[in-house]
Design a protein around this motif. Structure first.
Motif: not given
Length: 244
Positions: A102-104, A108-112, A198-204, A218-230
């Protein structure tokens, strides 16, 4: 106790859910001498929780009887608890894969988030379309105001107090709390750190580890685990203002 299944909104993975706590408290008070249930997963799908409940009820000589297993003993608790845990893991994995897809797709990957409205519409098969958002113009104006004030040197607490004095509702629908505007940069929380503006959806970005996450943070995930979509259609704050 009818309870709710493992697929319910208040999942069996939430350790010692409120109604389960009431069950244990009522057992200790001697208000009943047997617990009847459709099956064990109606009580809980969490191994630790069901073992805790079974131990507490056994201590007060209260038996658990289910329609599917009959009288419950230690063997049932171990086997069914393991099966419930495996089911939850599989269900969670499938849910995360669906959310990632859904994020890709820019949804929205959940919530608003503050500044957006949930789009409610049906698809060609008359099923609800999930994850679509649109800009709320009234809240968007407040967001731009907050960013402009911060860029001009006004502190987030001062902005929050001013908004509260004016009766402007915060993200929760009540007053602006002390952390609503500054948030936490590492976690991407708060108005000033939300890249969706600014038009960037960041998930995970945050790691969900277990049922205590909500309270412990919640502890932050390493940046390489993030999913970013314009998502340019959700762009509220100008790039220059964001940089400032």
């Amino acid at each position: 106790m009818s309870g709710k299944s493992c697929r319910s909104r208040r999942s069996g993975a939430n350790l010692l859910r409120p109604r389960v706590q009431v069950l244990v408290q009522d057992a200790a008070a001697g208000r009943f001498d047997i617990v009847l249930s459709e099956s064990m997963d109606r009580l809980s799908c969490d191994q630790e929780e069901i073992a805790h409940v079974f131990k507490r009820l056994s201590f007060t000589d209260i038996k658990i009887v289910t329609l599917s297993e009959g009288p419950v003993n230690e063997l049932h608790v171990g086997l069914k608890g393991m099966m419930g845990a495996l089911f939850l893991k599989d269900f969670a994995d499938k849910t995360r894969r669906a959310l990632r897809g859904r994020v890709e797709a820019g949804k929205s990957g959940g919530g608003n988030a503050y500044g957006y409205e949930v789009v409610r519409r049906l698809d060609a098969e008359n099923q609800p379309v999930r994850g679509e958002r649109k800009i709320d113009p009234v809240q968007a104006a407040i967001i731009i105001r907050i960013f402009n004030d911060y860029a001009a040197g006004k502190s987030p607490p001062a902005s929050a107090k001013e908004l509260n004095r004016e009766g402007v509702a915060g993200p929760s629908g009540t007053d602006w709390g002390p952390s609503a505007i500054p948030g936490n940069p590492g976690r991407g929380t708060g108005i000033l750190n939300n890249e969706l503006y600014v038009g960037r959806l960041v998930w995970n970005r945050l790691l969900h580890q277990g049922p205590r996450d909500r309270k412990a943070g919640l502890p932050p995930q390493p940046g390489k685990s993030w999913i970013t979509q314009d998502v340019p259609h959700l762009h509220i704050v100008g790039d220059d203002l964001w940089k400032r």
